[in-house]
Design a protein around this motif. Structure first.
Motif, PDB file in Angstrom:
ATOM      1  N   GLU A  53      50.390 -79.330  46.694  1.00  0.00           N
ATOM      2  CA  GLU A  53      50.080 -80.480  46.059  1.00  0.00           C
ATOM      3  C   GLU A  53      48.435 -80.790  46.784  1.00  0.00           C
ATOM      4  OE1 GLU A  53      54.047 -82.104  43.946  1.00  0.00           O
ATOM      5  OE2 GLU A  53      53.397 -82.742  45.881  1.00  0.00           O
ATOM      6  N   GLN A  54      48.622 -81.189  47.807  1.00  0.00           N
ATOM      7  CA  GLN A  54      47.706 -81.529  48.910  1.00  0.00           C
ATOM      8  C   GLN A  54      46.266 -80.765  48.568  1.00  0.00           C
ATOM      9  OE1 GLN A  54      47.850 -84.363  51.138  1.00  0.00           O
ATOM     10  NE2 GLN A  54      45.800 -84.140  50.854  1.00  0.00           N
ATOM     11  N   ARG A  55      46.423 -79.418  48.653  1.00  0.00           N
ATOM     12  CA  ARG A  55      45.251 -78.764  48.259  1.00  0.00           C
ATOM     13  C   ARG A  55      44.683 -78.992  46.930  1.00  0.00           C
ATOM     14  NH1 ARG A  55      48.400 -74.528  50.857  1.00  0.00           N
ATOM     15  NH2 ARG A  55      49.057 -73.664  48.824  1.00  0.00           N
ATOM     16  N   ALA A  56      45.765 -78.831  45.973  1.00  0.00           N
ATOM     17  CA  ALA A  56      45.065 -79.295  44.527  1.00  0.00           C
ATOM     18  C   ALA A  56      44.337 -80.668  44.531  1.00  0.00           C
ATOM     19  CB  ALA A  56      46.221 -79.196  43.496  1.00  0.00           C
ATOM     20  N   TYR A  57      44.940 -81.606  45.080  1.00  0.00           N
ATOM     21  CA  TYR A  57      44.216 -83.010  45.353  1.00  0.00           C
ATOM     22  C   TYR A  57      42.891 -82.907  46.083  1.00  0.00           C
ATOM     23  CZ  TYR A  57      43.353 -87.924  46.230  1.00  0.00           C
ATOM     24  OH  TYR A  57      43.013 -88.943  46.239  1.00  0.00           O
ATOM     25  N   ASP A  58      42.842 -82.112  47.055  1.00  0.00           N
ATOM     26  CA  ASP A  58      41.688 -82.111  47.857  1.00  0.00           C
ATOM     27  C   ASP A  58      40.398 -81.208  47.178  1.00  0.00           C
ATOM     28  OD1 ASP A  58      42.785 -83.516  49.951  1.00  0.00           O
ATOM     29  OD2 ASP A  58      43.307 -81.608  51.136  1.00  0.00           O
ATOM     30  N   LEU A  59      40.626 -80.252  46.487  1.00  0.00           N
ATOM     31  CA  LEU A  59      40.041 -79.378  45.729  1.00  0.00           C
ATOM     32  C   LEU A  59      39.353 -80.458  44.647  1.00  0.00           C
ATOM     33  CD1 LEU A  59      38.323 -76.986  44.879  1.00  0.00           C
ATOM     34  CD2 LEU A  59      40.540 -76.333  43.487  1.00  0.00           C
ATOM     35  N   HIS A  60      40.417 -81.264  43.789  1.00  0.00           N
ATOM     36  CA  HIS A  60      40.069 -82.169  42.792  1.00  0.00           C
ATOM     37  C   HIS A  60      38.836 -83.180  43.400  1.00  0.00           C
ATOM     38  CE1 HIS A  60      39.871 -84.819  39.613  1.00  0.00           C
ATOM     39  NE2 HIS A  60      40.456 -85.836  40.243  1.00  0.00           N
ATOM     40  N   HIS A  61      39.269 -83.794  44.452  1.00  0.00           N
ATOM     41  CA  HIS A  61      38.445 -84.669  45.090  1.00  0.00           C
ATOM     42  C   HIS A  61      37.091 -84.208  45.551  1.00  0.00           C
ATOM     43  CE1 HIS A  61      37.555 -88.237  47.458  1.00  0.00           C
ATOM     44  NE2 HIS A  61      37.237 -87.806  48.406  1.00  0.00           N
ATOM     45  N   ARG A  62      36.896 -83.127  45.938  1.00  0.00           N
ATOM     46  CA  ARG A  62      35.585 -82.620  46.455  1.00  0.00           C
ATOM     47  C   ARG A  62      34.824 -82.121  45.170  1.00  0.00           C
ATOM     48  NH1 ARG A  62      38.694 -79.060  50.279  1.00  0.00           N
ATOM     49  NH2 ARG A  62      38.815 -77.462  48.631  1.00  0.00           N
ATOM     50  N   MET A  63      35.399 -81.792  44.111  1.00  0.00           N
ATOM     51  CA  MET A  63      34.724 -81.420  42.792  1.00  0.00           C
ATOM     52  C   MET A  63      34.198 -82.778  42.203  1.00  0.00           C
ATOM     53  SD  MET A  63      37.228 -78.533  41.249  1.00  0.00           S
ATOM     54  CE  MET A  63      36.483 -78.746  39.622  1.00  0.00           C
ATOM     55  N   THR A  64      35.127 -83.739  42.279  1.00  0.00           N
ATOM     56  CA  THR A  64      34.647 -85.186  41.669  1.00  0.00           C
ATOM     57  C   THR A  64      33.600 -85.725  42.680  1.00  0.00           C
ATOM     58  OG1 THR A  64      36.999 -85.563  41.173  1.00  0.00           O
ATOM     59  CG2 THR A  64      35.587 -87.505  41.061  1.00  0.00           C
ATOM     60  N   GLN A  65      33.514 -85.663  43.870  1.00  0.00           N
ATOM     61  CA  GLN A  65      32.288 -86.019  44.732  1.00  0.00           C
ATOM     62  C   GLN A  65      31.096 -85.370  44.292  1.00  0.00           C
ATOM     63  OE1 GLN A  65      32.428 -88.694  46.907  1.00  0.00           O
ATOM     64  NE2 GLN A  65      34.430 -88.865  46.112  1.00  0.00           N
ATOM     65  N   ARG A  66      31.068 -84.037  43.988  1.00  0.00           N
ATOM     66  CA  ARG A  66      30.007 -83.317  43.862  1.00  0.00           C
ATOM     67  C   ARG A  66      29.427 -83.746  42.449  1.00  0.00           C
ATOM     68  NH1 ARG A  66      32.592 -77.282  45.243  1.00  0.00           N
ATOM     69  NH2 ARG A  66      32.305 -77.602  47.602  1.00  0.00           N
ATOM     70  N   LYS A  67      30.255 -83.915  41.505  1.00  0.00           N
ATOM     71  CA  LYS A  67      29.753 -84.550  40.204  1.00  0.00           C
ATOM     72  C   LYS A  67      29.040 -85.926  40.636  1.00  0.00           C
ATOM     73  CE  LYS A  67      33.043 -82.198  37.551  1.00  0.00           C
ATOM     74  NZ  LYS A  67      34.401 -82.237  36.417  1.00  0.00           N
ATOM     75  N   ARG A  68      29.509 -86.563  41.235  1.00  0.00           N
ATOM     76  CA  ARG A  68      29.105 -87.931  41.387  1.00  0.00           C
ATOM     77  C   ARG A  68      27.643 -87.780  42.067  1.00  0.00           C
ATOM     78  NH1 ARG A  68      34.388 -91.398  43.067  1.00  0.00           N
ATOM     79  NH2 ARG A  68      35.335 -91.413  41.158  1.00  0.00           N
ATOM     80  N   ARG A  69      27.695 -86.853  43.054  1.00  0.00           N
ATOM     81  CA  ARG A  69      26.370 -86.916  43.730  1.00  0.00           C
ATOM     82  C   ARG A  69      25.264 -86.254  43.080  1.00  0.00           C
ATOM     83  NH1 ARG A  69      29.270 -84.506  49.154  1.00  0.00           N
ATOM     84  NH2 ARG A  69      30.218 -86.532  49.854  1.00  0.00           N
TER      85      ARG A  69
END
Length: 70
Positions: A53-69
């Protein structure tokens, strides 16, 4: 959305809600600081994310950050 990610979000939401309620109870004087610490420890233990779950959450967070940048 991936099931692991959904489970992670649900756990995090429940954990934050219960911690907020417990903090409010301590702030209102309904429970002692010692009781707050005991409840906090129980809540954090019960709603801890698994490694997957932590890996899935971290991956989601990284992808979201890239979209925002950009």
């Amino acid at each position: 959305m991936d099931k692991l990610l959904m489970d992670a979000f649900e756990k995090l939401q429940k954990r934050e809600h219960l911690l907020r309620v417990t903090r409010d109870q301590m702030g209102l004087g309904r429970i002692t600081k010692e009781e707050f610490k005991n409840r906090e420890e129980q809540i954090l233990g019960r709603y801890a994310l698994t490694e997957a779950e932590q890996r899935a959450y971290d991956l989601h967070h990284r992808m979201t950050q890239r979209k925002r940048r950009g």
